[in-house]
Scaffold this motif. Structure first.
Motif, PDB file in Angstrom:
ATOM      1  N   SER A  86       1.273   6.953  -6.477  1.00  0.00           N
ATOM      2  CA  SER A  86       0.199   7.910  -6.740  1.00  0.00           C
ATOM      3  C   SER A  86       0.673   9.340  -6.529  1.00  0.00           C
ATOM      4  O   SER A  86       0.404  10.226  -7.341  1.00  0.00           O
ATOM      5  CB  SER A  86      -1.000   7.660  -5.823  1.00  0.00           C
ATOM      6  N   VAL A  87       1.393   9.559  -5.414  1.00  0.00           N
ATOM      7  CA  VAL A  87       1.855  10.915  -5.112  1.00  0.00           C
ATOM      8  C   VAL A  87       2.791  11.412  -6.217  1.00  0.00           C
ATOM      9  O   VAL A  87       2.694  12.549  -6.676  1.00  0.00           O
ATOM     10  CB  VAL A  87       2.545  10.962  -3.734  1.00  0.00           C
ATOM     11  N   MET A  91       2.289   1.807  -3.398  1.00  0.00           N
ATOM     12  CA  MET A  91       1.288   2.348  -4.333  1.00  0.00           C
ATOM     13  C   MET A  91       0.978   3.801  -4.014  1.00  0.00           C
ATOM     14  O   MET A  91       0.760   4.615  -4.910  1.00  0.00           O
ATOM     15  CB  MET A  91       0.019   1.507  -4.280  1.00  0.00           C
ATOM     16  N   LEU A  92       0.947   4.092  -2.707  1.00  0.00           N
ATOM     17  CA  LEU A  92       0.704   5.468  -2.275  1.00  0.00           C
ATOM     18  C   LEU A  92       1.789   6.395  -2.826  1.00  0.00           C
ATOM     19  O   LEU A  92       1.501   7.464  -3.383  1.00  0.00           O
ATOM     20  CB  LEU A  92       0.757   5.472  -0.750  1.00  0.00           C
ATOM     21  N   SER A 120       0.829  -1.207   0.000  1.00  0.00           N
ATOM     22  CA  SER A 120       0.000   0.000   0.000  1.00  0.00           C
ATOM     23  C   SER A 120       0.858   1.248   0.000  1.00  0.00           C
ATOM     24  O   SER A 120       0.585   2.211  -0.718  1.00  0.00           O
ATOM     25  CB  SER A 120      -0.915   0.013   1.223  1.00  0.00           C
TER      26      SER A 120
END
Lengths: 299, 266
Positions: free
Chosen positions: B248-249, B244-245, B241
């Motif tokens: 995304s950022v 993936m975070l 997670s």
């Protein structure tokens, strides 16, 4: 020579062919097919037989007792699930509005340089995978998670708060999922707001809150309505928040539909009928929105 | 100057809003660096779960899922952007023509239909026409729902480009294709880029529709994570997670910078 605009004119329709084909075949056609499916007969291994019947809708709204021989009565099971979903989505919309409006206002009234950074901070969570956000929330609020441990450490509570599997947890999840959808359109509306209006009101001795109620809110209303739609519609059909944070007592439409397509226990026509009813609800909301929007436009 | 713009309490609500949005993400990030095997106890800073992601027993499953997610997102966003670019050119530059409002409604259709309904409808459709659910059906579904997301920033950008640029090029004897390639396309590029990025993230993000049309044995990252968290949140999920975070950022920052650059040029 013709202007730049006209030269594109004969190309307009050919350029639209791909989008018509893709969305027509893979979005519109499936929805129409689903409508047909909701009138078909369920097959026992999960699938359908092509016999037209109203059985799926009958199962949704009507009960005739366990053996089907009692007089027809209203079946409340599924109506209750829908009702709960509508309530949860409404509460979620109201909460998002309550927190979202002041946030959007605050950001829109920052100086130009810092505004971008505030807006950026609000948008980042929106871009983070919804599943990951929901899982993170579950991790935070679970019985022996950091939230409960923290509250117990500072002595606010002695027993962990049982948050997971409650309506409250689902509500928190919905709110957390869709909050950015409320802030962004309101922000866009406040950014266009002419603050001279507020100054004029202040010159005429209107208090800050009177100005907010009488001047600001009516002007930014279209942004607020747009935000409400953007929150309410996905919250109504939400799947991840109720599924991960809720339990049997917090069942919502999304999980009900999902269940109908799982393995041999499923009931495809019933799932299609429930989807049709959900889509009808959404359409009603969108028609209200379109009317409100056109009235605002006319005013 | 504070005057009419200032409302007491709004700052606190904004801070509350950001706290709610960030608290879970920060907590999961912090715990992904937890050295302990228990998710409740803190066992010191460690990268062991990140190692686990790449070498542990579930590494190949998640690796395959990540590969599927990324390849599908790349293809779906590219296809959606091409289709959306053609449509945006027609809708914005094509003037008034018959079927324009119907086209507008059609483009927005995937946004109006609730995700779970799209999922159900797609599954029913693929089953009826006899297409085996799997990688291909996921790709088709993703292309379809990505189109409006690619279209919106593209059309917005295109509306901001005045026709005079192209006209000037034509007046200087550029052919229609040259005017498009040398003038309009470079001006439109930031819109294409942000449309593509938006579609890419939306594709990576999708769980519900993918879960319906993926078929048995096929996983994307979200469906694999979902399957795993059903049995409890394990530390390697927190590490995935967090990765993936971070991705995304990075993406949002890139989109933000492209957009800002785009706004500086006309």
């Amino acid at each position: 020579m013709a202007g730049g605009d006209d030269s594109w004119r004969p190309l307009a329709r050919p350029l639209l062919i791909p989008i018509w084909v893709v969305i027509g075949v893979f979005s519109l056609l499936p929805v129409l097919l689903m409508a047909v499916y909701s009138f078909l007969t369920k097959e026992f291994r999960g699938g359908v037989e092509w016999d037209f019947t109203l059985a799926a809708y009958d199962q949704f709204f009507v009960t005739r007792g366990l053996f089907g021989d009692e007089p027809a009565q209203i079946e409340w099971t599924y109506i209750t699930i829908f009702w709960r979903s509508i309530w949860q989505a409404l509460i979620c919309t109201a909460l998002c509005l309550l927190i979202g409006f002041p946030t959007a206002w605050f950001i829109a009234t920052r100086p130009a340089q810092s505004r971008g950074i505030w807006l950026f901070l609000i948008t980042i969570p929106y871009w983070v995978n919804l599943l990951i956000r929901t899982v993170s929330l579950k991790f935070l609020i679970r019985d022996n998670g950091p939230l409960n441990e923290g509250l117990m450490a500072i002595g606010l509570i002695t027993e962990p708060l049982p948050l997971v599997n409650t309506n409250l947890a689902v509500q928190l999840g919905l709110f957390y999922s869709y909050l950015p959808f409320m802030v962004l359109p309101i922000y866009a509306a406040v950014e266009r707001y002419n603050f001279a209006l507020s100054e004029a009101a202040a010159d005429l001795y209107a208090s800050r809150w009177t100005t907010l109620r009488e001047i600001v809110l009516p002007v930014v209303k279209p942004g607020m309505i747009a935000g409400c739609i953007l929150v309410f519609v996905p919250a109504l059909g939400a799947f991840l928040a109720p599924d991960l944070l809720g339990g049997a007592k917090t069942f919502m439409i999304g999980s009900l539909i999902d269940e109908q397509f799982k393995g041999s226990q499923g009931n495809w026509p019933f799932g299609a009928a429930a989807s049709m009813i959900l889509m009808t609800l959404v359409l009603i909301v969108l028609v209200f929105y379109a009317r409100a929007a056109s009235r605002e436009g006319a005013a | 100057m504070k005057g009419v713009r200032h409302y007491p309490g709004f700052l606190s609500i904004t801070v509350l809003c950001l706290t709610i949005l960030y608290a879970p993400l920060i907590v999961i990030m912090v715990y992904s660096f937890n050295g302990s095997t228990s998710i409740t106890q803190w066992g010191g800073l460690s990268l062991r779960w990140y190692g686990e992601v790449f070498t542990g027993p579930e590494a190949s499953r998640f690796g395959q899922a990540a590969w599927n997610s990324i390849t599908i997102a790349l293809m779906a966003s590219t296809a959606a952007t091409i289709i959306a670019t053609a449509a945006a050119l027609a809708m914005v530059k094509g003037g008034r023509f018959r079927g324009r409002s119907a086209s507008f409604a059609l483009i927005n259709l995937p946004l109006m239909v609730p995700e779970i309904v799209t999922a159900v409808a797609s599954l029913i459709f693929f089953t009826t026409i006899g297409l085996t659910t799997g990688y291909g059906t996921i790709l088709i579904a993703h292309i379809t729902f990505c189109i409006p997301f690619a279209y919106l920033p593209l059309a917005a950008r295109l509306e901001g480009i005045e026709a005079t640029y192209e006209q000037a090029a034509r007046d200087l004897y550029a052919t229609r294709a040259q005017a498009f390639r040398l003038i309009l396309l470079p001006l439109l590029a930031p819109g294409v880029a942000s449309g593509w990025l938006l579609a890419f993230i939306i594709s990576l993000d999708d769980f519900i529709i993918t879960n319906f049309v993926k078929g048995a044995g096929m996983e994307t990252l979200p469906t694999a994570i979902f399957g795993s968290v059903k049995q409890g949140i394990k530390p390697n999920i927190m590490a995935i997670s967090t990765l993936m975070l971070a991705a995304s950022v990075l993406f949002v920052t890139a989109a933000y910078l492209i957009n800002r650059k785009g706004r500086q040029t006309p």
